[in-house]
Design a protein around this motif. Sequence first.
Motif, PDB file in Angstrom:
ATOM      1  N   PHE A  35       0.841  -1.188   0.000  1.00 15.25           N
ATOM      2  CA  PHE A  35       0.000   0.000   0.000  1.00 15.25           C
ATOM      3  C   PHE A  35       0.883   1.246   0.000  1.00 15.25           C
ATOM      4  O   PHE A  35       1.759   1.397   0.857  1.00 15.25           O
ATOM      5  N   GLY A  36       0.636   2.132  -0.978  1.00 16.25           N
ATOM      6  CA  GLY A  36       1.490   3.297  -1.157  1.00 16.25           C
ATOM      7  C   GLY A  36       1.569   4.185   0.064  1.00 16.25           C
ATOM      8  O   GLY A  36       2.641   4.708   0.399  1.00 16.25           O
ATOM      9  N   CYS A  37       0.461   4.372   0.755  1.00 12.37           N
ATOM     10  CA  CYS A  37       0.451   5.204   1.957  1.00 12.37           C
ATOM     11  C   CYS A  37       1.438   4.683   2.979  1.00 12.37           C
ATOM     12  O   CYS A  37       2.179   5.463   3.601  1.00 12.37           O
ATOM     13  N   ALA A  38       1.462   3.377   3.173  1.00 11.84           N
ATOM     14  CA  ALA A  38       2.368   2.787   4.159  1.00 11.84           C
ATOM     15  C   ALA A  38       3.824   3.033   3.791  1.00 11.84           C
ATOM     16  O   ALA A  38       4.653   3.396   4.643  1.00 11.84           O
ATOM     17  N   ILE A  39       4.155   2.844   2.509  1.00 14.37           N
ATOM     18  CA  ILE A  39       5.544   3.041   2.084  1.00 14.37           C
ATOM     19  C   ILE A  39       5.978   4.493   2.270  1.00 14.37           C
ATOM     20  O   ILE A  39       7.053   4.773   2.812  1.00 14.37           O
ATOM     21  N   THR A  43       8.621   5.666   5.095  1.00  7.23           N
ATOM     22  CA  THR A  43       9.869   6.265   4.597  1.00  7.23           C
ATOM     23  C   THR A  43      10.108   7.616   5.258  1.00  7.23           C
ATOM     24  O   THR A  43      11.221   7.915   5.720  1.00  7.23           O
ATOM     25  N   LEU A  44       9.083   8.445   5.323  1.00  3.37           N
ATOM     26  CA  LEU A  44       9.213   9.744   5.992  1.00  3.37           C
ATOM     27  C   LEU A  44       9.612   9.558   7.451  1.00  3.37           C
ATOM     28  O   LEU A  44      10.488  10.263   7.973  1.00  3.37           O
ATOM     29  N   GLN A  45       8.996   8.613   8.102  1.00  8.11           N
ATOM     30  CA  GLN A  45       9.312   8.337   9.500  1.00  8.11           C
ATOM     31  C   GLN A  45      10.779   7.930   9.658  1.00  8.11           C
ATOM     32  O   GLN A  45      11.467   8.375  10.592  1.00  8.11           O
ATOM     33  N   MET A 170       7.023   6.056  -8.477  1.00 10.82           N
ATOM     34  CA  MET A 170       7.290   5.461  -7.169  1.00 10.82           C
ATOM     35  C   MET A 170       8.066   6.480  -6.336  1.00 10.82           C
ATOM     36  O   MET A 170       9.166   6.866  -6.674  1.00 10.82           O
ATOM     37  N   GLY A 171       7.473   6.905  -5.227  1.00  5.74           N
ATOM     38  CA  GLY A 171       7.848   8.190  -4.648  1.00  5.74           C
ATOM     39  C   GLY A 171       8.748   8.240  -3.448  1.00  5.74           C
ATOM     40  O   GLY A 171       8.855   9.296  -2.817  1.00  5.74           O
ATOM     41  N   GLU A 172       9.436   7.149  -3.063  1.00  2.42           N
ATOM     42  CA  GLU A 172      10.244   7.217  -1.844  1.00  2.42           C
ATOM     43  C   GLU A 172      11.297   8.317  -1.893  1.00  2.42           C
ATOM     44  O   GLU A 172      11.408   9.141  -0.967  1.00  2.42           O
ATOM     45  N   ASN A 173      12.094   8.330  -2.949  1.00  3.48           N
ATOM     46  CA  ASN A 173      13.148   9.346  -3.043  1.00  3.48           C
ATOM     47  C   ASN A 173      12.563  10.738  -3.222  1.00  3.48           C
ATOM     48  O   ASN A 173      13.054  11.721  -2.647  1.00  3.48           O
ATOM     49  N   THR A 174      11.483  10.825  -3.992  1.00  3.51           N
ATOM     50  CA  THR A 174      10.867  12.124  -4.264  1.00  3.51           C
ATOM     51  C   THR A 174      10.329  12.749  -2.983  1.00  3.51           C
ATOM     52  O   THR A 174      10.572  13.928  -2.709  1.00  3.51           O
ATOM     53  N   ILE A 175       9.609  11.974  -2.171  1.00  2.00           N
ATOM     54  CA  ILE A 175       8.991  12.542  -0.978  1.00  2.00           C
ATOM     55  C   ILE A 175      10.038  12.999   0.025  1.00  2.00           C
ATOM     56  O   ILE A 175       9.857  14.025   0.701  1.00  2.00           O
ATOM     57  N   GLU A 267      19.854  -1.615  -3.036  1.00  2.00           N
ATOM     58  CA  GLU A 267      19.974  -1.214  -1.635  1.00  2.00           C
ATOM     59  C   GLU A 267      18.781  -0.373  -1.199  1.00  2.00           C
ATOM     60  O   GLU A 267      18.260  -0.541  -0.080  1.00  2.00           O
ATOM     61  N   GLN A 268      18.313   0.509  -2.070  1.00  2.00           N
ATOM     62  CA  GLN A 268      17.156   1.346  -1.739  1.00  2.00           C
ATOM     63  C   GLN A 268      15.874   0.517  -1.664  1.00  2.00           C
ATOM     64  O   GLN A 268      15.038   0.738  -0.781  1.00  2.00           O
ATOM     65  N   MET A 269      15.731  -0.440  -2.574  1.00  2.00           N
ATOM     66  CA  MET A 269      14.568  -1.333  -2.514  1.00  2.00           C
ATOM     67  C   MET A 269      14.579  -2.142  -1.220  1.00  2.00           C
ATOM     68  O   MET A 269      13.552  -2.280  -0.544  1.00  2.00           O
ATOM     69  N   ASP A 270      15.734  -2.658  -0.869  1.00  2.00           N
ATOM     70  CA  ASP A 270      15.835  -3.433   0.370  1.00  2.00           C
ATOM     71  C   ASP A 270      15.460  -2.574   1.577  1.00  2.00           C
ATOM     72  O   ASP A 270      14.775  -3.040   2.498  1.00  2.00           O
ATOM     73  N   PHE A 271      15.905  -1.321   1.564  1.00  2.00           N
ATOM     74  CA  PHE A 271      15.584  -0.416   2.669  1.00  2.00           C
ATOM     75  C   PHE A 271      14.079  -0.186   2.776  1.00  2.00           C
ATOM     76  O   PHE A 271      13.498  -0.264   3.867  1.00  2.00           O
ATOM     77  N   THR A 272      13.440   0.071   1.651  1.00  2.00           N
ATOM     78  CA  THR A 272      11.993   0.324   1.642  1.00  2.00           C
ATOM     79  C   THR A 272      11.223  -0.825   2.279  1.00  2.00           C
ATOM     80  O   THR A 272      10.316  -0.612   3.083  1.00  2.00           O
TER      81      THR A 272
END
Length: 615
Positions: A35-39, A43-45, A170-175, A267-272
């Motif tokens: 679920f995108g909200c969770a990711i 990530t922000l946390q 896919m917004g982890e880095n963007t956010i 590495e970033q995928m593993d972190f997510t």
Amino acid sequence: MAFLPTTKEEMQEQGYEQVDFIYVLGDAYVDHPSFGCAIITRTLQAFGYSCAILAQPDWHKDEEFLQFGTPRLGFLVSAGNIDSMVNHYSVNKRRRDQDAYSDDGIMGKRPDRPTIVYTQILKRLFPDVPVLIGGIEASLRRLAHYDYWDDKVRRSILIDSQADLLMFGMGENTIVEVADALNSGLAVQDICYIRGTVWKSKTLDMIVDDYILLPSYEQVRTDKRAYAKSFMIQYENQDAINSKMLIEAYEGWYVICNQPPLPLTQEQMDFTYSLPYERTFHPKYHYVPAIEEVQFSITSNRGCFGACAFCAITSHQGRVISTRSVESVVAEAKTITQMKNFKGYIHDVGGPSANFSRPACDKQQTHGACAKRQCLWPTPCPNLKVDHSHYVDMLDQVRALPNVKKVFIRSGIRYDYLMYDKDETFFDRLVQHHISGQLKVAPEHVSAPVLDKMGKPRKELYLRFVDRYYEKNKQFGKKQFLVPYLMSSHPGCDLNSAIELACYLKKIHHTPKQVQDFYPTPGTLATCMYYTGLDPRNMKPVYVAKTYEEKLEQRALMQFSYPKNYEIVYRALKKAHREDLIGNGPKCLIPKNKPKQNASFKQERAHRQKRYSKT
């Protein structure tokens, strides 16, 4: 680690008087990495930012949006995991009965187009607070787009919603970049340099990068050729490395779409996926049905180089595959095995295409995906690297874990990519260990002209796959079946093509229980064909079945053996001058005389008509 706060009381219990971001969500709150909200919130946390979740607020009540107070940095708005209009309406534009992303599946807990509705409310109540929109609904509507439900070209959702910034892909880095910029004191209107964002401006004075000026909104709204031209430019500028900035003019505004975000590294995928998800829905809910298929599933990759014309994954996730390490996937599998309701079955290890476990070719890592050459269609690119070894290793190690009885693959196998692999290890493992009785694959059609419009391989390859599949089953002593996904009414499919498909189904003695009718959704090549009647790749006319009667005939032909479809199929065959398929011969689709319908079907039809008359 607890769920993120969903009320003012929960926020204070976790020690916050004010949070950095309030995430306003069209779904129920599910803290699971599917679920995108969770990711995004996890990530922000992880980067030190606090979040509260405002899930499915009553948009008729301002107090629901006011309950957390003012966030320190801004509001985040997403319609949810899937497009709200697809979630609410069938392809026939009938209101659906259930919403899998709401508590107990109850429909009506969000408005149509919640990204627009929520954002406009927030801008009215908090005019000076940044409102940032994202998720699949915003991502695929980032520029002017044909809207099937309104049957018109709508403006960029950034304009319609009045949001300050749109994040796509896919917004982890963007956010994190956006959060850092806001945290540094930068005004939201000055955040115009981050990949994966769309912003608006009155002028182009501050543009220094190379860009492409698309046809204006007014042009694409009134001229279908201009729309097709604009779409193709966007289609060829979806790669993070090769794409250029795209600019679309509106009356009084320019909407500027920056380059897509770079694919995540391993590495970033593993972190997510290592973040502390609760892996279920918030305890305030009774049951959120959408958790069922994913609670014991693992995402192993993102992106797709499959080029299916009816799919928008490449527009959202890109064509370059990102994949996780074997160690990361095994660690998540171990977490799943420790869950109290785990019964020993991993439901899926995969992604948009499960067996895409590496980039299509080596050059994509540094040079990106080709703008004018697809990896698999119409024939495999000479540079295509076919390699399942990483995926096989991953599956083998997950399957070997204690308490794991079976590891299934349900997210979809690209049979063409599988057939191109000279090493049959994965094929062997698939048949031996990863099928729950039947394997679902997606040839989508058998007619060559339709397959060409779909971007799918010709049926001869599929037939070779079918033969090999059953040979493998015999080799390993298995009795597993194939279930083909097939689609009706796709652009390019006329009545003769639909009849060709029906004849194939007759030959293999298969009647689909469910028929997938083409659904025009934003961001896809096929939707552009549907709206314009043109193939934007060559600007040639495309046949499109648009009337209710045409669609009904194509659906009925796929289920020609059903007595309820007899009259429709008879009419279609007469229309196509294929009376040779009416009779008692071995190749005939229907008999000359209408078969009787049993009482249970008549009762079911009466019930359906009564229900639809109410809706």
